[in-house]
Design a protein around this motif. Sequence first.
Motif, PDB file in Angstrom:
ATOM      1  N   GLN A   1     -13.839   5.581   9.605  1.00 24.59           N
ATOM      2  CA  GLN A   1     -12.419   6.579   9.806  1.00 24.59           C
ATOM      3  C   GLN A   1     -11.803   6.777   8.410  1.00 24.59           C
ATOM      4  OE1 GLN A   1     -11.888   7.231  13.085  1.00 24.59           O
ATOM      5  NE2 GLN A   1     -13.637   5.937  13.599  1.00 24.59           N
ATOM      6  N   HIS A   2     -11.160   7.681   8.440  1.00 19.57           N
ATOM      7  CA  HIS A   2     -10.290   8.136   7.233  1.00 19.57           C
ATOM      8  C   HIS A   2      -8.878   7.809   7.647  1.00 19.57           C
ATOM      9  CE1 HIS A   2     -13.643  11.039   6.702  1.00 19.57           C
ATOM     10  NE2 HIS A   2     -13.628  10.781   5.545  1.00 19.57           N
ATOM     11  N   GLU A   3      -8.423   7.413   6.542  1.00 21.87           N
ATOM     12  CA  GLU A   3      -6.847   6.932   6.583  1.00 21.87           C
ATOM     13  C   GLU A   3      -5.997   7.627   5.486  1.00 21.87           C
ATOM     14  OE1 GLU A   3      -4.669   2.872   5.791  1.00 21.87           O
ATOM     15  OE2 GLU A   3      -5.602   2.942   7.734  1.00 21.87           O
ATOM     16  N   THR A   4      -4.955   8.558   5.681  1.00 24.77           N
ATOM     17  CA  THR A   4      -4.345   8.743   4.874  1.00 24.77           C
ATOM     18  C   THR A   4      -2.984   8.225   4.434  1.00 24.77           C
ATOM     19  OG1 THR A   4      -3.051  10.258   6.441  1.00 24.77           O
ATOM     20  CG2 THR A   4      -5.017  11.563   5.236  1.00 24.77           C
ATOM     21  N   ILE A   5      -2.672   8.072   3.093  1.00 27.20           N
ATOM     22  CA  ILE A   5      -1.628   7.488   2.574  1.00 27.20           C
ATOM     23  C   ILE A   5      -0.863   8.443   1.590  1.00 27.20           C
ATOM     24  CG2 ILE A   5      -0.776   5.423   1.284  1.00 27.20           C
ATOM     25  CD1 ILE A   5      -3.580   4.173   1.891  1.00 27.20           C
ATOM     26  N   PHE A   6       0.244   8.776   2.053  1.00 29.59           N
ATOM     27  CA  PHE A   6       0.947   9.752   1.384  1.00 29.59           C
ATOM     28  C   PHE A   6       2.482   9.107   1.162  1.00 29.59           C
ATOM     29  CE2 PHE A   6      -0.710  13.595   4.125  1.00 29.59           C
ATOM     30  CZ  PHE A   6      -2.002  13.287   3.374  1.00 29.59           C
ATOM     31  N   ASP A   7       2.971   8.986  -0.403  1.00 34.87           N
ATOM     32  CA  ASP A   7       3.743   8.350  -0.847  1.00 34.87           C
ATOM     33  C   ASP A   7       4.570   9.466  -1.463  1.00 34.87           C
ATOM     34  OD1 ASP A   7       6.200   7.258  -2.469  1.00 34.87           O
ATOM     35  OD2 ASP A   7       4.578   5.924  -3.060  1.00 34.87           O
ATOM     36  N   LYS A   8       5.603  10.324  -0.921  1.00 34.96           N
ATOM     37  CA  LYS A   8       6.129  11.274  -1.232  1.00 34.96           C
ATOM     38  C   LYS A   8       7.276  11.123  -2.279  1.00 34.96           C
ATOM     39  CE  LYS A   8       5.321  14.010   2.714  1.00 34.96           C
ATOM     40  NZ  LYS A   8       5.759  14.716   4.237  1.00 34.96           N
ATOM     41  N   GLU A   9       7.817   9.820  -2.395  1.00 41.26           N
ATOM     42  CA  GLU A   9       8.782   9.671  -3.466  1.00 41.26           C
ATOM     43  C   GLU A   9       8.134   9.382  -4.635  1.00 41.26           C
ATOM     44  OE1 GLU A   9      11.322   6.254  -2.549  1.00 41.26           O
ATOM     45  OE2 GLU A   9      11.695   7.080  -0.335  1.00 41.26           O
ATOM     46  N   GLN A  10       6.909   8.840  -4.854  1.00 33.42           N
ATOM     47  CA  GLN A  10       6.032   8.597  -6.037  1.00 33.42           C
ATOM     48  C   GLN A  10       4.996   9.748  -6.312  1.00 33.42           C
ATOM     49  OE1 GLN A  10       6.715   5.943  -8.159  1.00 33.42           O
ATOM     50  NE2 GLN A  10       8.640   5.643  -6.778  1.00 33.42           N
ATOM     51  N   ASP A  11       4.700  10.720  -5.147  1.00 38.54           N
ATOM     52  CA  ASP A  11       3.957  11.917  -5.680  1.00 38.54           C
ATOM     53  C   ASP A  11       2.596  11.149  -5.601  1.00 38.54           C
ATOM     54  OD1 ASP A  11       5.378  13.987  -4.757  1.00 38.54           O
ATOM     55  OD2 ASP A  11       5.988  14.347  -7.046  1.00 38.54           O
ATOM     56  N   ARG A  12       2.204  10.564  -4.625  1.00 35.25           N
ATOM     57  CA  ARG A  12       1.010   9.764  -4.640  1.00 35.25           C
ATOM     58  C   ARG A  12       0.417   9.977  -3.483  1.00 35.25           C
ATOM     59  NH1 ARG A  12       2.064   5.023  -7.223  1.00 35.25           N
ATOM     60  NH2 ARG A  12       1.207   6.148  -9.279  1.00 35.25           N
ATOM     61  N   TYR A  13      -0.972  10.457  -3.373  1.00 35.09           N
ATOM     62  CA  TYR A  13      -1.731  10.696  -2.133  1.00 35.09           C
ATOM     63  C   TYR A  13      -3.271  10.188  -2.116  1.00 35.09           C
ATOM     64  CZ  TYR A  13       2.322  13.784  -2.448  1.00 35.09           C
ATOM     65  OH  TYR A  13       3.611  14.446  -2.447  1.00 35.09           O
ATOM     66  N   LEU A  14      -3.675   9.380  -1.135  1.00 35.36           N
ATOM     67  CA  LEU A  14      -4.939   8.919  -1.284  1.00 35.36           C
ATOM     68  C   LEU A  14      -5.513   9.201   0.212  1.00 35.36           C
ATOM     69  CD1 LEU A  14      -2.926   6.710  -2.786  1.00 35.36           C
ATOM     70  CD2 LEU A  14      -4.849   5.660  -3.042  1.00 35.36           C
ATOM     71  N   VAL A  15      -6.788   9.122   0.146  1.00 35.21           N
ATOM     72  CA  VAL A  15      -7.370   9.329   1.472  1.00 35.21           C
ATOM     73  C   VAL A  15      -8.551   7.948   1.320  1.00 35.21           C
ATOM     74  CG1 VAL A  15      -9.405  10.414   2.977  1.00 35.21           C
ATOM     75  CG2 VAL A  15      -7.493  11.742   1.829  1.00 35.21           C
ATOM     76  N   MET A  16      -8.389   7.037   2.376  1.00 37.46           N
ATOM     77  CA  MET A  16      -9.174   6.015   2.333  1.00 37.46           C
ATOM     78  C   MET A  16     -10.073   6.090   3.270  1.00 37.46           C
ATOM     79  SD  MET A  16      -7.861   4.013  -0.047  1.00 37.46           S
ATOM     80  CE  MET A  16      -8.433   2.493   0.295  1.00 37.46           C
TER      81      MET A  16
ATOM     82  N   ALA B   1     -26.724  -5.910  12.908  1.00 38.04           N
ATOM     83  CA  ALA B   1     -25.854  -6.314  11.763  1.00 38.04           C
ATOM     84  C   ALA B   1     -25.157  -5.003  11.268  1.00 38.04           C
ATOM     85  CB  ALA B   1     -26.795  -6.755  10.554  1.00 38.04           C
ATOM     86  N   THR B   2     -23.742  -5.405  10.778  1.00 38.56           N
ATOM     87  CA  THR B   2     -23.024  -4.305  10.248  1.00 38.56           C
ATOM     88  C   THR B   2     -22.242  -4.869   9.150  1.00 38.56           C
ATOM     89  OG1 THR B   2     -21.076  -4.500  11.726  1.00 38.56           O
ATOM     90  CG2 THR B   2     -22.488  -3.258  12.384  1.00 38.56           C
ATOM     91  N   ARG B   3     -21.927  -3.859   8.163  1.00 32.86           N
ATOM     92  CA  ARG B   3     -21.144  -4.476   6.932  1.00 32.86           C
ATOM     93  C   ARG B   3     -19.669  -3.877   6.994  1.00 32.86           C
ATOM     94  NH1 ARG B   3     -25.269  -3.174   3.155  1.00 32.86           N
ATOM     95  NH2 ARG B   3     -25.749  -0.994   3.624  1.00 32.86           N
ATOM     96  N   ARG B   4     -18.574  -3.863   6.256  1.00 28.54           N
ATOM     97  CA  ARG B   4     -17.460  -3.518   5.848  1.00 28.54           C
ATOM     98  C   ARG B   4     -17.573  -2.459   5.198  1.00 28.54           C
ATOM     99  NH1 ARG B   4     -12.520  -2.463   8.293  1.00 28.54           N
ATOM    100  NH2 ARG B   4     -10.995  -2.838   6.787  1.00 28.54           N
ATOM    101  N   VAL B   5     -16.936  -1.415   5.540  1.00 27.35           N
ATOM    102  CA  VAL B   5     -16.822  -0.185   4.559  1.00 27.35           C
ATOM    103  C   VAL B   5     -15.136  -0.105   4.128  1.00 27.35           C
ATOM    104  CG1 VAL B   5     -16.930   2.290   4.415  1.00 27.35           C
ATOM    105  CG2 VAL B   5     -18.685   0.891   5.390  1.00 27.35           C
ATOM    106  N   HIS B   6     -14.723  -0.087   3.110  1.00 27.60           N
ATOM    107  CA  HIS B   6     -13.439  -0.145   2.789  1.00 27.60           C
ATOM    108  C   HIS B   6     -13.363   0.461   1.441  1.00 27.60           C
ATOM    109  CE1 HIS B   6      -9.347  -1.241   1.110  1.00 27.60           C
ATOM    110  NE2 HIS B   6      -8.960  -0.862   2.391  1.00 27.60           N
ATOM    111  N   GLY B   7     -12.689   1.549   1.108  1.00 25.86           N
ATOM    112  CA  GLY B   7     -12.624   2.264  -0.280  1.00 25.86           C
ATOM    113  C   GLY B   7     -11.716   3.466  -0.264  1.00 25.86           C
ATOM    114  N   CYS B   8     -11.348   3.837  -1.571  1.00 28.61           N
ATOM    115  CA  CYS B   8     -10.651   5.189  -1.617  1.00 28.61           C
ATOM    116  C   CYS B   8     -11.566   6.400  -1.901  1.00 28.61           C
ATOM    117  CB  CYS B   8      -9.985   4.733  -2.868  1.00 28.61           C
ATOM    118  SG  CYS B   8      -8.805   6.342  -3.420  1.00 28.61           S
ATOM    119  N   LEU B   9     -11.544   7.155  -0.998  1.00 30.09           N
ATOM    120  CA  LEU B   9     -12.418   8.363  -1.084  1.00 30.09           C
ATOM    121  C   LEU B   9     -11.675   9.477  -2.036  1.00 30.09           C
ATOM    122  CD1 LEU B   9     -14.751  10.166  -0.081  1.00 30.09           C
ATOM    123  CD2 LEU B   9     -13.164  10.798   1.665  1.00 30.09           C
TER     124      LEU B   9
END
Length: 97
Positions: A9-24, A38-46
């Motif tokens: 999945q994609h997760e958006t992180i918007f910090d409008k006070e600091q003007d910082r925007y991420l898609v994880m 078998a599966t493995r964890r996927v976690h990171g910044c796109l």
Amino acid sequence: MPYSYGDIQHETIFDKEQDRYLVMILGREPVPELSMTATRRVHGCLIHMDIIDGKIWIQHDGTEEGLAMELVRAGVVKDRIVLGFRSKELRENSEFA
């Protein structure tokens, strides 16, 4: 665009006070070399972008095509885009700010 395999999945992180925007990206993907289940964890910044002094700083770009060109197609002029993931010396020789 969805991933062709795994439950990612994609997760958006918007910090409008600091003007910082991420898609994880996060979820699980198959590891067929271990077993059929078998599966493995996927976690990171796109994508990680900041707005600093009125310019869009691309701090990380994990997209295939490139976020800078997407911004240009959307109407952002190149001198307002900084490729923050590159060194200052490499940025000086690019077509961007």
